[in-house]
Design a protein around this motif. Structure first.
Motif, short mmCIF file in Angstrom:
data_model
loop_
_atom_site.label_atom_id
_atom_site.label_comp_id
_atom_site.label_asym_id
_atom_site.label_seq_id
_atom_site.Cartn_x
_atom_site.Cartn_y
_atom_site.Cartn_z
N VAL A 157 0.85 -1.21 0.00
CA VAL A 157 0.00 0.00 0.00
C VAL A 157 0.88 1.25 0.00
O VAL A 157 0.60 2.22 -0.71
CB VAL A 157 -0.94 -0.01 1.23
CG1 VAL A 157 -1.67 1.33 1.35
CG2 VAL A 157 -1.93 -1.16 1.11
N LEU A 158 1.95 1.22 0.77
CA LEU A 158 2.85 2.37 0.86
C LEU A 158 3.57 2.62 -0.47
O LEU A 158 3.59 3.75 -0.97
CB LEU A 158 3.88 2.13 1.97
CG LEU A 158 4.95 3.23 2.15
CD1 LEU A 158 4.31 4.53 2.59
CD2 LEU A 158 6.00 2.77 3.15
N LEU A 159 4.15 1.58 -1.05
CA LEU A 159 4.93 1.74 -2.27
C LEU A 159 4.05 2.03 -3.49
O LEU A 159 4.43 2.79 -4.38
CB LEU A 159 5.77 0.49 -2.53
CG LEU A 159 6.85 0.17 -1.49
CD1 LEU A 159 7.60 -1.10 -1.87
CD2 LEU A 159 7.84 1.33 -1.36
N VAL A 160 2.88 1.42 -3.51
CA VAL A 160 1.98 1.60 -4.64
C VAL A 160 1.23 2.93 -4.53
O VAL A 160 0.87 3.54 -5.54
CB VAL A 160 0.98 0.42 -4.75
CG1 VAL A 160 -0.01 0.64 -5.89
CG2 VAL A 160 1.74 -0.89 -4.97
N GLY A 161 1.02 3.39 -3.30
CA GLY A 161 0.26 4.63 -3.11
C GLY A 161 -1.22 4.41 -3.34
O GLY A 161 -1.89 5.19 -4.03
N SER A 162 -1.75 3.33 -2.74
CA SER A 162 -3.13 2.92 -3.00
C SER A 162 -4.13 3.67 -2.14
O SER A 162 -3.95 3.73 -0.92
CB SER A 162 -3.29 1.42 -2.74
OG SER A 162 -2.27 0.68 -3.36
N PRO A 163 -5.19 4.17 -2.72
CA PRO A 163 -6.29 4.70 -1.91
C PRO A 163 -6.99 3.55 -1.22
O PRO A 163 -6.91 2.39 -1.65
CB PRO A 163 -7.19 5.38 -2.95
CG PRO A 163 -6.88 4.68 -4.22
CD PRO A 163 -5.43 4.32 -4.17
N MET A 164 -7.70 3.82 -0.14
CA MET A 164 -8.28 2.76 0.67
C MET A 164 -9.31 1.94 -0.09
O MET A 164 -9.44 0.73 0.13
CB MET A 164 -8.89 3.35 1.94
CG MET A 164 -9.06 2.32 3.05
SD MET A 164 -7.46 1.60 3.53
CE MET A 164 -7.97 -0.01 4.16
N TRP A 165 -10.06 2.56 -1.01
CA TRP A 165 -11.05 1.78 -1.76
C TRP A 165 -10.36 0.69 -2.57
O TRP A 165 -10.89 -0.42 -2.71
CB TRP A 165 -11.88 2.68 -2.68
CG TRP A 165 -11.14 3.35 -3.81
CD1 TRP A 165 -10.63 4.60 -3.83
CD2 TRP A 165 -10.82 2.76 -5.09
NE1 TRP A 165 -10.00 4.85 -5.04
CE2 TRP A 165 -10.11 3.73 -5.83
CE3 TRP A 165 -11.07 1.52 -5.68
CZ2 TRP A 165 -9.64 3.50 -7.12
CZ3 TRP A 165 -10.60 1.28 -6.97
CH2 TRP A 165 -9.90 2.27 -7.68
#
Length: 275
Positions: A157-165
């Motif tokens: 999540v950190l490296l990809v920069g994913s929004p929570m949805w």
């Protein structure tokens, strides 16, 4: 696509639980009607062990979920991560790239590292001791492994920069995918082969559960099969030759006893166990 984003942005915990239970139920019914292998085992005893370990995974993820939420919010607020650095694109493409990358780090990479690192393998070993792979085997993870996998998901999540949805969407797809590719279901070989070019199919993943190397160290993917094909870890084996389990723990008291399964990471390693 906007409706999907809206739904997973606010998906209730009850819905996520319902998806997990529905998946197990549906694949359980299908594998009873169209089994790949006709096991002779106490299915409810086998299921009770795997469901207990599934519940420990759910509990651990529930109590650590705030870390995922804070990580996702931080990446968006600070414009950090691969997705945040890409140019504008259609939402469907943005979601596909994000899901592929989350699957790479949160499923493929952690799985590979667990197999290649002696300490982590001791926890992941519990998943491979199962000699009757069915849909309940999907989340047969030692509580320690659940923490390890959560750590890699957070890193993703950190490296990809994913929004929570996107995180919720990924986790939902991941649960359904692993229930599907572990299910003891028989589907036409041609269909399975076609599926394996895009997603991890049942026959593809069953090879990973063959009891000896090099097959144990192959087909690490969970949702998408592209990573195994890209990194050269894709292998095939006729289903007639597959023997489930792990050669270092062949006895029922080792692989079919919950107390022993929980103790395995802390037991003295077998002489034949890989490093």
């Amino acid at each position: 696509m906007n409706d999907i984003v809206s739904y997973f942005s606010t998906i209730p915990s009850a819905h996520r639980s319902l998806i997990l239970v529905s998946g197990i139920t549906i694949f359980w019914l299908i594998e009873n009607a169209f089994p790949l292998f006709n096991f002779t085992y106490k299915k409810w005893h086998h299921a009770s062990i795997n469901i207990f370990l599934t519940l420990t995974t759910i509990i651990i993820n529930f109590f650590l979920a705030f870390i995922l939420l804070q990580t996702a919010d931080w990446t968006i607020a600070n414009h950090f991560g691969i997705l945040q650095w890409l140019p504008q694109m259609p939402l469907w493409l943005y979601a596909l790239i994000g899901l592929l990358l989350l699957d790479l780090i949160g499923a493929y990479l952690v799985h590979l590292v667990e197999h290649k690192t002696k300490f982590l393998w001791r926890f992941h070993l519990i998943h491979h001791t199962d000699t009757w792979i069915d849909t309940t085997s999907a989340n047969r993870h030692h509580p320690g492994e659940s923490v390890i996998r959560f750590t890699f998901t957070t890193l993703g999540v950190l490296l990809v920069g994913s929004p929570m949805w996107m995180v919720f969407l990924y986790q939902t797809l991941s649960v359904v995918a692993t229930q599907f590719n572990h299910a003891n279901i028989s589907i036409p070989k041609k269909l399975d082969t076609i599926l394996s070019y895009f997603i991890v199919s049942p026959d593809m993943h069953k090879v990973h559960h063959h009891h000896v190397l090099p097959y144990t160290d192959s087909n690490y993917g969970n949702i998408f099969s592209v990573w195994d094909r890209l990194f050269g870890t894709y292998m095939t084996l006729p289903k007639e030759e597959i023997i489930y389990g792990i050669d270092t723990h062949p006895q029922p008291e080792e692989h079919n006893n919950l107390k022993n399964l929980l103790k395995i990471p802390f037991q003295k390693p077998h002489k034949t166990e890989k490093s």
